[in-house]
Motif scaffolding. Structure first.
Motif: not given
Length: 228
Positions: A112-115, A122-123, A126-127, A146, A153
């Motif tokens: 997953l993309p980093f939160g 991206h956020q 991720f959520r 992630a 990032t």
């Protein structure tokens, strides 16, 4: 020696936008596919007018197809949410899209993309992926990582947003060139060095991440959860 990646099973890489999957996981995708794993990529968004022209959107989709074929991706899933406008999509709708995707793919491992990425898309992805991956019942992803995306990032505010501190490193010295070739398929996204989204920058990051663990090249990840 048993390949340590054998436990990955069916793999799903969730990319907010086309090329995020290559930037963060391209070498790992190639290594997993070469080892016989089913690797799926889900591209969460697509460009919509007037922000993006239809011919540009189609070109990027063709670039993605070429890149994924080169890496050995088993299937690409286009979720078609509006790019750079996910904050206008009801969160319940994003959650439902992810849940439907996970039910169809039944991934053992998620990337997953980093939160903490600076890009709101991206956020939110991720959520929603975390919501869909909750351990209900007996079928759910047992391994979540992630990944890092250059220019996303590394540009969040330090000590304000979550910081990407990797604790998993996957050796990609044998697949780094394939990652760079796959990124080159995204001609519309490639930039000239010293732009971060250049082949030279990707190679430099892979070299740095590899040297961190005494390898020639690596991709770095943050382990979110693992059930063994």
């Amino acid at each position: 020696m048993i390949d340590p990646l054998v436990r990955m099973g069916t793999v799903l890489v969730v990319a907010p936008h086309p090329d995020d999957e290559i930037l963060g996981c391209g070498g790992t995708i190639a290594r997993l596919a070469a080892a016989g794993h089913d690797v799926h990529v889900a591209v969460a968004t697509r460009g919509t007018p007037p922000r993006y022209q239809a011919e540009d959107v189609e070109r990027v989709r063709q670039e993605a197809a070429a890149a994924h074929a080169l890496l050995g991706v088993a299937q690409t899933h286009h979720l078609d949410h509006p790019a750079a406008e996910l904050d206008r999509v009801p969160h319940a709708e994003l959650n439902a899209t992810m849940s439907t995707l996970f039910a169809a793919v039944e991934p053992d491992t998620l990337f997953l993309p980093f939160g903490g990425d600076i890009h709101l898309d991206h956020q939110l992805i991720f959520r929603s992926a975390l919501v869909a991956a909750r351990p209900y019942g007996w079928n759910y992803p047992v391994r979540l990582y992630a990944y890092e995306t250059l220019s996303e990032t590394n540009w969040s505010a330090p000590h304000v947003d979550p910081t990407f501190v990797p604790n998993v490193f996957i050796d990609i010295h044998e697949t780094l060139e394939r990652k760079l070739d796959a990124f080159a398929c995204y001609r519309s996204q490639c930039r000239a060095f010293p732009n971060e989204r250049s082949p030279e920058a990707l190679r430099a990051l892979a070299t740095l991440r590899g040297a961190t663990v005494h390898r020639r090249a690596a991709e770095a990840f943050l382990l979110i959860r693992e059930i063994m």
